[in-house]
Design a protein around this motif. Structure first.
Motif, PDB file in Angstrom:
ATOM      1  N   ILE A 257       0.764  -1.329  -0.145  1.00  0.00           N
ATOM      2  CA  ILE A 257       0.006  -0.018  -0.043  1.00  0.00           C
ATOM      3  C   ILE A 257       0.853   1.287   0.025  1.00  0.00           C
ATOM      4  N   ALA A 258       1.918   1.357   0.872  1.00  0.00           N
ATOM      5  CA  ALA A 258       2.819   2.435   0.797  1.00  0.00           C
ATOM      6  C   ALA A 258       3.359   2.720  -0.576  1.00  0.00           C
ATOM      7  N   THR A 259       3.927   1.489  -1.038  1.00  0.00           N
ATOM      8  CA  THR A 259       4.649   1.896  -2.566  1.00  0.00           C
ATOM      9  C   THR A 259       3.700   2.263  -3.594  1.00  0.00           C
ATOM     10  N   ALA A 260       2.164   1.766  -3.411  1.00  0.00           N
ATOM     11  CA  ALA A 260       1.305   2.080  -4.338  1.00  0.00           C
ATOM     12  C   ALA A 260       0.758   3.821  -4.175  1.00  0.00           C
ATOM     13  N   VAL A 261       0.771   4.150  -2.981  1.00  0.00           N
ATOM     14  CA  VAL A 261       0.644   5.534  -2.772  1.00  0.00           C
ATOM     15  C   VAL A 261       1.723   6.423  -3.342  1.00  0.00           C
ATOM     16  N   ALA A 262       3.037   5.913  -2.806  1.00  0.00           N
ATOM     17  CA  ALA A 262       4.134   6.604  -3.446  1.00  0.00           C
ATOM     18  C   ALA A 262       4.028   6.781  -5.083  1.00  0.00           C
ATOM     19  N   ALA A 263       3.759   5.924  -5.544  1.00  0.00           N
ATOM     20  CA  ALA A 263       3.648   5.628  -7.094  1.00  0.00           C
ATOM     21  C   ALA A 263       2.414   6.669  -7.597  1.00  0.00           C
ATOM     22  N   ARG A 264       1.563   6.868  -6.856  1.00  0.00           N
ATOM     23  CA  ARG A 264       0.508   7.990  -7.231  1.00  0.00           C
ATOM     24  C   ARG A 264       0.904   9.581  -6.957  1.00  0.00           C
ATOM     25  N   LEU A 265       1.810   9.320  -6.332  1.00  0.00           N
ATOM     26  CA  LEU A 265       2.324  11.055  -5.870  1.00  0.00           C
ATOM     27  C   LEU A 265       3.388  11.461  -6.726  1.00  0.00           C
ATOM     28  N   GLY A 266       3.750  10.449  -7.801  1.00  0.00           N
ATOM     29  CA  GLY A 266       4.582  11.056  -8.873  1.00  0.00           C
ATOM     30  C   GLY A 266       5.957  10.278  -9.158  1.00  0.00           C
ATOM     31  N   ASP A 267       6.715  10.405 -10.396  1.00  0.00           N
ATOM     32  CA  ASP A 267       8.065   9.700 -10.498  1.00  0.00           C
ATOM     33  C   ASP A 267       9.063   9.947  -9.648  1.00  0.00           C
ATOM     34  N   THR A 268       9.082  11.232  -8.950  1.00  0.00           N
ATOM     35  CA  THR A 268      10.279  11.659  -8.058  1.00  0.00           C
ATOM     36  C   THR A 268       9.843  10.808  -6.919  1.00  0.00           C
ATOM     37  N   GLU A 269       8.564  11.120  -6.442  1.00  0.00           N
ATOM     38  CA  GLU A 269       8.430  10.612  -5.012  1.00  0.00           C
ATOM     39  C   GLU A 269       8.713   8.844  -5.017  1.00  0.00           C
ATOM     40  N   ILE A 270       7.962   8.208  -6.227  1.00  0.00           N
ATOM     41  CA  ILE A 270       8.115   6.776  -6.066  1.00  0.00           C
ATOM     42  C   ILE A 270       9.698   6.497  -5.973  1.00  0.00           C
ATOM     43  N   ALA A 271      10.645   7.161  -6.802  1.00  0.00           N
ATOM     44  CA  ALA A 271      11.822   6.840  -6.953  1.00  0.00           C
ATOM     45  C   ALA A 271      12.640   7.118  -5.396  1.00  0.00           C
ATOM     46  N   ALA A 272      12.112   8.301  -4.744  1.00  0.00           N
ATOM     47  CA  ALA A 272      12.883   8.471  -3.665  1.00  0.00           C
ATOM     48  C   ALA A 272      12.223   7.539  -2.667  1.00  0.00           C
ATOM     49  N   HIS A 273      10.972   7.048  -2.441  1.00  0.00           N
ATOM     50  CA  HIS A 273      10.271   6.072  -1.731  1.00  0.00           C
ATOM     51  C   HIS A 273      11.297   5.008  -1.728  1.00  0.00           C
ATOM     52  N   GLN A 274      11.332   4.410  -3.053  1.00  0.00           N
ATOM     53  CA  GLN A 274      12.331   3.075  -3.272  1.00  0.00           C
ATOM     54  C   GLN A 274      13.686   3.321  -2.493  1.00  0.00           C
ATOM     55  N   ILE A 275      14.340   4.108  -2.489  1.00  0.00           N
ATOM     56  CA  ILE A 275      15.545   4.429  -1.700  1.00  0.00           C
ATOM     57  C   ILE A 275      15.232   4.439  -0.097  1.00  0.00           C
ATOM     58  N   VAL A 276      14.326   5.069   0.153  1.00  0.00           N
ATOM     59  CA  VAL A 276      14.038   5.169   1.576  1.00  0.00           C
ATOM     60  C   VAL A 276      13.648   3.738   2.015  1.00  0.00           C
ATOM     61  N   LEU A 277      12.766   3.035   1.287  1.00  0.00           N
ATOM     62  CA  LEU A 277      12.325   1.683   1.912  1.00  0.00           C
ATOM     63  C   LEU A 277      13.303   0.730   1.672  1.00  0.00           C
ATOM     64  N   SER A 278      14.295   0.908   0.797  1.00  0.00           N
ATOM     65  CA  SER A 278      15.664   0.084   0.835  1.00  0.00           C
ATOM     66  C   SER A 278      16.425   0.289   2.154  1.00  0.00           C
ATOM     67  N   LEU A 279      16.584   1.345   2.613  1.00  0.00           N
ATOM     68  CA  LEU A 279      17.323   1.684   3.615  1.00  0.00           C
ATOM     69  C   LEU A 279      16.542   1.215   5.124  1.00  0.00           C
TER      70      LEU A 279
END
Length: 445
Positions: A257-279
């Motif tokens: 759900i968190a990843t899906a929401v980040a994807a709806r926020l935009g490309d910049t947000e989902i890219a940043a989210h992936q980095i934060v989630l990995s950490l």
């Protein structure tokens, strides 16, 4: 009622030594296994972008399939540790064998589903026409390694329950090394391409499972434990693992759900989210290592009827969780100028992920306590409560997270909802540990 005497400094030091002896090798094993996918990605990446894209989709499916069945390790650890605490190593290993047989059956079922359904599963991810054939090839071949990986999970639980986390570390390191060599030889030396990468991983996984089985079989022969499948025991292992499966699926739903929401926020947000989630996932490995130590130690204490010892270990591990969370949070803040450039050179992505990283850093002490209490209750065999608590957490998190885009929130707001998720888990776990209802003694719960 007579209050139990305060633990001496010698007792605390003994508990600390046990926690470190179990947690440090467990952390090494936890970190080593994700390196399988990292090595595959590094080698396949040089074949071309379509191959790497295909690997990414297939690996996501395989990782999800294995993580869903992580209860094989958790439930087995608690059950075996109780038998060890009760002074019955023969029954402990017999209990572990039931978990291993269950892993084999589940693995065979997953392979039977994955082979014909591979194109449909890949299609769910919307892979491109060029990447899809590679993804299907990798998924179908790699599915043959799933039974071995599930056996590895169950056998790891057996050894953890026997208070041995060093052997899983050695096996994980050996498997990682073998995977790297086999991938290089089969992909480039033999020219098998992405299929060679998949076969290399399967061979390494089967070798790991074989080593585990040799270790467990030796232990069974030493103590006179039967190796034959027992329908009642396998059924009991499945029943014990079912609540932990619900817990795991609920947690996976939170992350999806968190990843899906980040994807709806935009490309910049989902890219940043992936980095934060990995950490965030990396710090979770460190905290989960402490939780694994808790599973083994708590199970052993309750099996021996030592509720006072279980309480003291729980208390001491909470202190370890808080200290580890503070340390990890500080490391995130202090080292962010070093690791952020490794992930992205886009100034917009950097600006977006920085506040979210601060949220992750601030909430690490809470995460430390949550992981510890989670491990304590797993070690106590309190799976049904953990399942209910995680469903409550999902019910609170989902609507709040889905409101983030509607209310104009960004990635930082989304990660504050992740903080809310951890706070809800903290509350539910605190209520349970405070109640003392998890302190059920005996060889079985």
């Amino acid at each position: 009622m007579t209050q139990a005497p305060a633990p001496s400094r010698q007792d605390r030091r003994r508990h600390d030594r046990e926690i470190v002896a179990l947690a440090v090798p467990a952390f090494g094993a936890l970190v080593a296994e994700p390196l399988f996918v990292l090595v595959d990605s590094a080698i396949v990446g040089h074949l071309g972008t379509p191959q790497l894209a295909g690997l990414a989709v297939a690996a996501a499916l395989l990782t999800t399939a294995v993580s869903i069945f992580v209860f094989l390790a958790y439930a087995t650890t608690a059950a075996v540790a109780r038998r060890v605490g009760a002074g019955d190593p023969k029954a402990a290993i017999r209990q572990g064998m039931d978990g291993i047989w269950l892993a084999m059956l589940l693995g065979a079922g997953v392979v039977a589903v994955t082979l014909p359904a591979a194109p449909w599963l890949i299609g769910l991810f919307g892979a491109s026409d060029t990447a899809t054939p590679y993804a299907i090839t990798y998924l179908r071949i790699s599915s043959f390694g799933i039974p071995a990986m599930l056996v590895v999970l169950a056998a790891t639980g057996v050894l953890r329950g026997l208070q041995d986390t060093r052997t899983p570390l050695y096996v994980a390191i050996g498997g990682f090394g073998a995977n790297a060599v086999l991938n290089a030889v089969l992909v480039y030396g033999a020219g098998f391409g992405i299929a060679g990468s998949a076969w290399g991983t399967v061979i390494a996984q089967c070798a790991m499972a074989a080593v585990y089985l040799v270790v467990v079989v030796r232990g069974a022969r030493r103590h006179g434990a039967s190796l034959r499948p027992d329908a009642a025991g396998i059924r009991a292992s499945a029943q014990a693992g079912a609540p932990l499966l619900i817990r795991t699926l609920s947690l996976r739903a939170v992350l999806l759900i968190a990843t899906a929401v980040a994807a709806r926020l935009g490309d910049t947000e989902i890219a940043a989210h992936q980095i934060v989630l990995s950490l965030w996932s990396l710090t979770a490995f460190a905290l989960d290592a402490i939780a694994i130590a808790g599973q083994a130690l708590i199970g052993r204490c309750l099996g021996a009827g030592d509720t006072a010892g279980a309480r003291e270990i729980c208390r001491r591990m909470v202190q370890w969780g808080i200290a580890s969370g503070v340390l990890l949070g500080a490391l995130i803040v202090l080292t962010r100028p070093l690791f952020i450039p490794l992930f992205t050179g886009d100034p917009a992505v950097r600006d977006t992920l920085l506040p979210a990283l601060i949220v992750v850093a601030v909430t690490q002490p809470v995460a430390g306590i949550v992981f510890v209490w989670d491990g304590v209750l797993m070690g106590a065999g309190d799976g049904p409560y953990l399942a209910r608590a995680m469903l409550v957490t999902l019910a609170v998190f989902a609507p709040v997270a889905l409101l983030v885009p509607r209310l104009g929130g960004g990635l930082t707001a989304l990660w504050w909802t992740m903080g809310l998720m951890m706070a809800v888990r903290l509350l539910t776990l605190w209520l349970r540990t405070r109640s003392g209802r998890w302190l059920v003694t005996g060889a079985t719960r």
